[in-house]
Design a protein around this motif. Structure first.
Motif, PDB file in Angstrom:
ATOM      1  N   PRO A 261      11.148  36.150 -40.856  1.00  0.00           N
ATOM      2  CA  PRO A 261      10.130  34.841 -40.911  1.00  0.00           C
ATOM      3  C   PRO A 261      10.835  33.806 -41.620  1.00  0.00           C
ATOM      4  O   PRO A 261      11.416  33.845 -42.854  1.00  0.00           O
ATOM      5  CB  PRO A 261       9.090  35.264 -41.587  1.00  0.00           C
ATOM      6  N   HIS A 262      11.126  32.657 -41.054  1.00  0.00           N
ATOM      7  CA  HIS A 262      11.401  31.413 -41.532  1.00  0.00           C
ATOM      8  C   HIS A 262      10.718  30.229 -40.830  1.00  0.00           C
ATOM      9  O   HIS A 262      10.172  30.421 -39.769  1.00  0.00           O
ATOM     10  CB  HIS A 262      12.899  31.394 -41.201  1.00  0.00           C
ATOM     11  N   VAL A 263      11.013  29.103 -41.436  1.00  0.00           N
ATOM     12  CA  VAL A 263      10.387  27.781 -40.776  1.00  0.00           C
ATOM     13  C   VAL A 263      11.311  27.006 -39.892  1.00  0.00           C
ATOM     14  O   VAL A 263      12.346  26.814 -40.217  1.00  0.00           O
ATOM     15  CB  VAL A 263       9.721  26.864 -41.958  1.00  0.00           C
ATOM     16  N   SER A 264      10.875  26.755 -38.772  1.00  0.00           N
ATOM     17  CA  SER A 264      11.639  26.137 -37.666  1.00  0.00           C
ATOM     18  C   SER A 264      11.004  24.846 -37.294  1.00  0.00           C
ATOM     19  O   SER A 264       9.626  24.643 -37.751  1.00  0.00           O
ATOM     20  CB  SER A 264      12.017  26.865 -36.513  1.00  0.00           C
ATOM     21  N   ARG A 265      11.588  23.993 -36.443  1.00  0.00           N
ATOM     22  CA  ARG A 265      10.652  23.012 -35.783  1.00  0.00           C
ATOM     23  C   ARG A 265       9.377  23.231 -34.838  1.00  0.00           C
ATOM     24  O   ARG A 265       8.743  22.429 -34.689  1.00  0.00           O
ATOM     25  CB  ARG A 265      11.824  22.047 -34.891  1.00  0.00           C
ATOM     26  N   LEU A 266       9.471  24.444 -34.337  1.00  0.00           N
ATOM     27  CA  LEU A 266       8.392  25.120 -33.733  1.00  0.00           C
ATOM     28  C   LEU A 266       7.169  25.578 -34.764  1.00  0.00           C
ATOM     29  O   LEU A 266       6.074  25.609 -34.398  1.00  0.00           O
ATOM     30  CB  LEU A 266       8.820  26.062 -32.842  1.00  0.00           C
ATOM     31  N   GLY A 267       7.508  25.813 -36.054  1.00  0.00           N
ATOM     32  CA  GLY A 267       6.505  26.468 -36.867  1.00  0.00           C
ATOM     33  C   GLY A 267       7.315  27.673 -37.639  1.00  0.00           C
ATOM     34  O   GLY A 267       8.317  27.829 -37.511  1.00  0.00           O
ATOM     35  N   ARG A 268       6.443  28.705 -38.128  1.00  0.00           N
ATOM     36  CA  ARG A 268       6.871  29.940 -38.876  1.00  0.00           C
ATOM     37  C   ARG A 268       7.228  30.843 -37.746  1.00  0.00           C
ATOM     38  O   ARG A 268       6.238  31.044 -37.052  1.00  0.00           O
ATOM     39  CB  ARG A 268       5.830  30.102 -39.801  1.00  0.00           C
ATOM     40  N   GLU A 269       8.302  31.466 -37.681  1.00  0.00           N
ATOM     41  CA  GLU A 269       8.790  32.361 -36.826  1.00  0.00           C
ATOM     42  C   GLU A 269       9.548  33.435 -37.410  1.00  0.00           C
ATOM     43  O   GLU A 269      10.227  33.190 -38.200  1.00  0.00           O
ATOM     44  CB  GLU A 269       9.669  31.641 -35.641  1.00  0.00           C
ATOM     45  N   ALA A 270       9.516  34.459 -36.384  1.00  0.00           N
ATOM     46  CA  ALA A 270      10.517  35.711 -36.785  1.00  0.00           C
ATOM     47  C   ALA A 270      10.836  36.067 -35.181  1.00  0.00           C
ATOM     48  O   ALA A 270      10.201  36.208 -34.188  1.00  0.00           O
ATOM     49  CB  ALA A 270       9.875  36.711 -37.324  1.00  0.00           C
ATOM     50  N   THR A 271      12.023  36.821 -35.277  1.00  0.00           N
ATOM     51  CA  THR A 271      12.746  37.415 -33.832  1.00  0.00           C
ATOM     52  C   THR A 271      12.694  38.970 -34.100  1.00  0.00           C
ATOM     53  O   THR A 271      12.853  39.490 -35.199  1.00  0.00           O
ATOM     54  CB  THR A 271      13.895  36.917 -33.722  1.00  0.00           C
ATOM     55  N   LEU A 272      12.058  39.673 -33.000  1.00  0.00           N
ATOM     56  CA  LEU A 272      11.983  41.256 -33.231  1.00  0.00           C
ATOM     57  C   LEU A 272      12.373  41.707 -31.927  1.00  0.00           C
ATOM     58  O   LEU A 272      12.741  41.027 -30.893  1.00  0.00           O
ATOM     59  CB  LEU A 272      10.462  41.676 -33.127  1.00  0.00           C
ATOM     60  N   ARG A 273      12.767  43.222 -32.033  1.00  0.00           N
ATOM     61  CA  ARG A 273      13.365  43.794 -30.769  1.00  0.00           C
ATOM     62  C   ARG A 273      12.186  44.945 -30.600  1.00  0.00           C
ATOM     63  O   ARG A 273      12.248  45.810 -31.662  1.00  0.00           O
ATOM     64  CB  ARG A 273      14.595  44.367 -31.145  1.00  0.00           C
ATOM     65  N   ASP A 274      11.943  45.028 -29.592  1.00  0.00           N
ATOM     66  CA  ASP A 274      10.940  46.189 -29.149  1.00  0.00           C
ATOM     67  C   ASP A 274      11.618  47.447 -29.105  1.00  0.00           C
ATOM     68  O   ASP A 274      12.633  47.647 -29.101  1.00  0.00           O
ATOM     69  CB  ASP A 274       9.844  45.982 -27.995  1.00  0.00           C
ATOM     70  N   PRO A 275      10.785  48.607 -29.262  1.00  0.00           N
ATOM     71  CA  PRO A 275      11.191  49.881 -29.221  1.00  0.00           C
ATOM     72  C   PRO A 275      12.314  50.376 -27.917  1.00  0.00           C
ATOM     73  O   PRO A 275      13.355  51.035 -28.167  1.00  0.00           O
ATOM     74  CB  PRO A 275      10.274  50.733 -29.132  1.00  0.00           C
ATOM     75  N   ASP A 276      12.252  49.481 -26.859  1.00  0.00           N
ATOM     76  CA  ASP A 276      12.753  49.461 -25.630  1.00  0.00           C
ATOM     77  C   ASP A 276      14.233  48.486 -25.727  1.00  0.00           C
ATOM     78  O   ASP A 276      15.120  48.874 -24.997  1.00  0.00           O
ATOM     79  CB  ASP A 276      12.183  49.283 -24.359  1.00  0.00           C
ATOM     80  N   GLY A 277      14.236  47.721 -26.795  1.00  0.00           N
ATOM     81  CA  GLY A 277      15.503  46.854 -26.797  1.00  0.00           C
ATOM     82  C   GLY A 277      15.066  45.523 -26.548  1.00  0.00           C
ATOM     83  O   GLY A 277      15.940  44.680 -26.709  1.00  0.00           O
TER      84      GLY A 277
END
Length: 255
Positions: free
Chosen positions: A231-247
């Motif tokens: 999690p971090h703050v960007s121009r869009l808001g607070r966000e995080a990037t994830l990978r689902d179990p399938d990739g």
């Protein structure tokens, strides 16, 4: 994708996840984002629903089409054959289609740098990025912002006078795509004037909004998901990037 015709030609009109296992994928996104699912007319596909409205499609087709598991945006076109021809004319690839699908015709393509996207001719859902149940944002992460903007503008007829499609503007080193009312997508890859970045793996990236980012991350990890960007703050808001179990990669956004 079987609702009354809506939306703007050239605008994103749907997102679909090409997965390997429908049940596992539904369990994951249902837990993380609270989606429910209903069957599609097409075998092996389901529709994710939030608040009674469609969000996205999920199809267990990655093995069938021999493609990577990924979230893929589809863009509305008036004629799929003509749009496919414009893709090929620009030295890009049409991998599948155009083929009949539901109440329309679809094709799966990749741009000149390999980012995968789709085109859709037919009835369009009452669905628009950044509004209601639809994803919060779409972003093309690419090596050369300017070249990508020229490619998609040519294929999807952006910024074409008199056709009533999408407009593009330059904003904070991004190309921003607007439909008739609001911003729906961005193209980024460094400053527009800069040289292409060879380290970027071009792809379209989907952002989904959640009311509680930390709880959604916890649910994702408990179901086999992996956080690739904390999690971090960007121009869009607070966000995080994830990978689902399938990739499949996606981002969660709050704020």
């Amino acid at each position: 994708m079987s609702a009354a015709p809506e939306g703007v030609t050239g605008a994103p009109c749907w997102v679909s996840l090409m997965s390997r296992d429908l049940g596992t994928t539904q369990d994951f996104y249902g837990s993380v984002l609270g989606w429910t699912f209903r069957s599609s007319r097409e075998e092996g596909f389901s529709i994710a629903v939030a608040g009674g409205a469609p969000v996205a499609g999920i199809g267990a087709v990655a093995r069938t089409y021999r493609v990577a598991v990924s979230w893929t945006p589809y863009f509305a076109v008036d004629d799929a054959d003509e749009a496919a021809a414009r893709i090929r004319e620009r030295s890009a690839t049409v991998a599948v289609g155009p083929i009949p699908f539901g109440r329309g015709r679809a094709a799966l393509a990749s741009d000149q740098d390999g980012a995968v996207f789709g085109i859709w001719q037919g009835h369009r859902p009452h669905w628009s990025v950044g509004r209601g149940s639809a994803p919060a944002w779409l972003e093309l992460r690419t090596r050369d912002t300017f070249a990508a903007a020229i490619f998609y503008a040519g294929v999807l007829r952006w910024a074409t006078e008199g056709e009533g499609g999408c407009d593009v503007v330059y904003k904070s080193d991004q190309v921003i795509v607007r439909d008739s009312s609001h911003e729906v997508a961005g193209i980024s890859g460094g400053a527009v004037e800069s040289a292409p970045d060879p380290h970027v793996r071009p792809r379209w990236h989907v952002y989904f909004r959640t009311p509680d980012l930390d709880a959604a991350i916890e649910a994702a990890q408990s179901r086999g998901g992996v956080v690739t960007q904390h999690p971090h703050v960007s121009r869009l808001g607070r966000e995080a990037t994830l990978r689902d179990p399938d990739g499949g990669l996606f981002s969660l956004l709050t704020g």
